[in-house]
Design an enzyme around this catalytic site. Structure first.
Site, mmCIF file in Angstrom:
data_model
loop_
_atom_site.group_PDB
_atom_site.id
_atom_site.type_symbol
_atom_site.label_atom_id
_atom_site.label_comp_id
_atom_site.label_asym_id
_atom_site.label_seq_id
_atom_site.Cartn_x
_atom_site.Cartn_y
_atom_site.Cartn_z
ATOM 1 N N SER A 133 0.808 -1.221 0.000
ATOM 2 C CA SER A 133 0.000 0.000 0.000
ATOM 3 C C SER A 133 0.840 1.270 0.000
ATOM 4 O O SER A 133 0.300 2.372 -0.042
ATOM 5 C CB SER A 133 -0.917 0.003 1.229
ATOM 6 N N THR A 189 -1.923 3.081 3.743
ATOM 7 C CA THR A 189 -1.128 4.301 3.690
ATOM 8 C C THR A 189 -0.303 4.264 4.952
ATOM 9 O O THR A 189 -0.693 3.604 5.910
ATOM 10 C CB THR A 189 -2.080 5.522 3.739
ATOM 11 N N THR A 233 1.785 6.907 0.393
ATOM 12 C CA THR A 233 0.839 5.864 -0.054
ATOM 13 C C THR A 233 0.991 5.568 -1.538
ATOM 14 O O THR A 233 1.487 6.409 -2.293
ATOM 15 C CB THR A 233 -0.614 6.332 0.217
ATOM 16 N N ARG A 264 -5.588 9.673 -10.148
ATOM 17 C CA ARG A 264 -6.425 9.940 -8.959
ATOM 18 C C ARG A 264 -5.536 10.249 -7.736
ATOM 19 O O ARG A 264 -4.564 9.566 -7.459
ATOM 20 C CB ARG A 264 -7.297 8.715 -8.682
ATOM 21 N N GLY A 291 -5.782 10.872 -3.511
ATOM 22 C CA GLY A 291 -6.650 10.768 -2.339
ATOM 23 C C GLY A 291 -6.322 11.884 -1.358
ATOM 24 O O GLY A 291 -5.917 12.980 -1.746
ATOM 25 N N ASP A 292 -6.463 11.569 -0.092
ATOM 26 C CA ASP A 292 -6.201 12.576 0.948
ATOM 27 C C ASP A 292 -4.723 12.689 1.318
ATOM 28 O O ASP A 292 -4.287 13.723 1.832
ATOM 29 C CB ASP A 292 -6.991 12.206 2.214
ATOM 30 N N THR A 302 -5.736 7.567 7.234
ATOM 31 C CA THR A 302 -5.716 6.499 6.239
ATOM 32 C C THR A 302 -7.172 6.110 5.993
ATOM 33 O O THR A 302 -8.049 6.433 6.794
ATOM 34 C CB THR A 302 -4.944 5.250 6.721
ATOM 35 N N GLY A 303 -7.385 5.391 4.916
ATOM 36 C CA GLY A 303 -8.748 4.963 4.608
ATOM 37 C C GLY A 303 -9.224 5.589 3.324
ATOM 38 O O GLY A 303 -8.413 5.984 2.475
ATOM 39 N N GLY A 362 -9.752 8.033 1.039
ATOM 40 C CA GLY A 362 -9.260 9.401 0.980
ATOM 41 C C GLY A 362 -10.288 10.414 0.532
ATOM 42 O O GLY A 362 -10.284 11.569 0.994
#
Ligand code: ASP
Length: 328
Positions: free
Chosen positions: A45, A167, A185, A195, A197-198, A218-219, A221
């Protein structure tokens, strides 16, 4: 001195603490800790051996924030470099910018003389391909007709965080009391190319401010981006909440995010007194931390905050019933 990390940070937390003990800064410590996760071939990851995007390319995102001066650096969709956290740090330190993506970030990495590396390991490629084939999504780019539906379907299928996402988060407070926060990540596996994410988005997946503390996520995003989660934790502390209250409130904010692909959301955080905390909407999620007087890091349970208000209320009433029964 303390280092706090998401659980996969266990492979680098001792080395991060060693940096602090040797007099290094919080920034040096988190960079060191994250390097170990980025180089870990067993972690699909983050960094080397991360799972690729829909086209089979490993695209990495990272961000770093210096809580002393509210400065940050971030990179997104970087290909061919093992340590995006170090490129992000160079962005912060060398450029009059704070965020580079794609070919610009790769060009900058080359100028800074970071070594190139093929990040797609045979194992990550096998997982990528098997899963695409199993779900009959291999032809996504050839069959343009139902292409978007397939991507949506795929994102839903990949919403199991334990399997396909992940992440690393690192927060450190050094001997001077300075706080820094880093996130790295390979993002959502099988993501649409480009793409983000956060993780590389300051305020969403990463925030540090010496005056209050730091938080990282994490998760899924997209949820943290839409709720501004990491910054929310800090702002709630600024408004007078304790770290536990602030993290809880930031998790509750996610209830309003109407995301059909809602998956896990997790926060690790530190307050300005050097106290750690972590939150998750997964019941068994852990995080890890190490202070200067510990020989080994400890893994602790995160505070569980359900994904919806309904589940939260149900939990509370079940707990109240339980304690009434015990009292009776
Ligand atoms: N937050 C990461 C992202 O959305 C993925 C993860 O932590 O699972 O890219």
């Amino acid at each position: 001195m303390i280092v706090v990390a998401s659980r996969n940070g266990n492979v680098g937390i001792r080395q991060a603490m060693a940096v602090l003990k040797a007099g290094g800064s919080a920034l040096d410590a988190i960079e060191e800790g994250i390097h170990h996760v980025e180089s870990n071939p067993a972690d699909h990851s983050v960094g080397y051996s991360g799972l690729p995007n829909l086209l089979g390319e490993v695209e990495l995102d990272a961000s770093i924030m210096d809580g002393r001066r509210l400065a940050s650096g971030a990179v997104g969709s970087v290909r061919g470099y093992e340590h995006p956290i170090s490129i992000a740090r160079k962005v912060m330190e060398e450029l009059p910018h704070c965020f580079l993506v794609g070919t610009g970030a790769e060009r900058f990495a080359a100028e800074m003389e970071f070594p190139k590396k093929d990040l797609l390991t045979p194992e990550a490629r096998r997982i990528w391909l098997d899963t695409l084939n199993r779900n009959a999504l291999g032809g996504v780019y050839r069959e343009r007709t139902d292409y978007l539906d397939k991507i949506r379907e795929w994102v839903k299928k990949s919403a199991d965080p334990e399997k396909y996402t992940g992440t690393t988060n690192f927060i450190a407070m050094d001997a001077r009391g300075d706080i820094a926060c880093g996130v790295s990540t390979s993002g959502w596996a099988w993501k649409y190319p480009g793409r983000l994410g956060d993780s590389p988005v300051i305020g969403a997946g990463n925030y540090a401010d010496n005056r209050y503390g730091a938080a990282a996520c994490t998760g899924r995003g997209e949820m943290a981006v839409n709720a501004g989660t990491a910054r929310s934790v800090i702002l709630y502390m600024k408004m007078g909440m304790s770290l536990e209250e602030a993290g809880l409130e930031a998790m509750k904010d996610l209830w309003a995010v109407q995301d059909p692909y809602a998956g896990s959301m997790n926060i690790v955080a530190l307050d300005r007194f050097g106290e750690p905390a972590a939150f998750s909407n997964q019941k068994t999620a852990l995080y890890v931390y190490m202070t200067e007087d510990m020989d080994e890091p400890v893994e602790k349970a995160r505070t569980y905050v359900p994904m919806t208000r309904q589940e939260w209320e149900k939990e509370r009433s079940e707990r109240a019933e339980g304690s009434e029964r015990t009292a009776g």
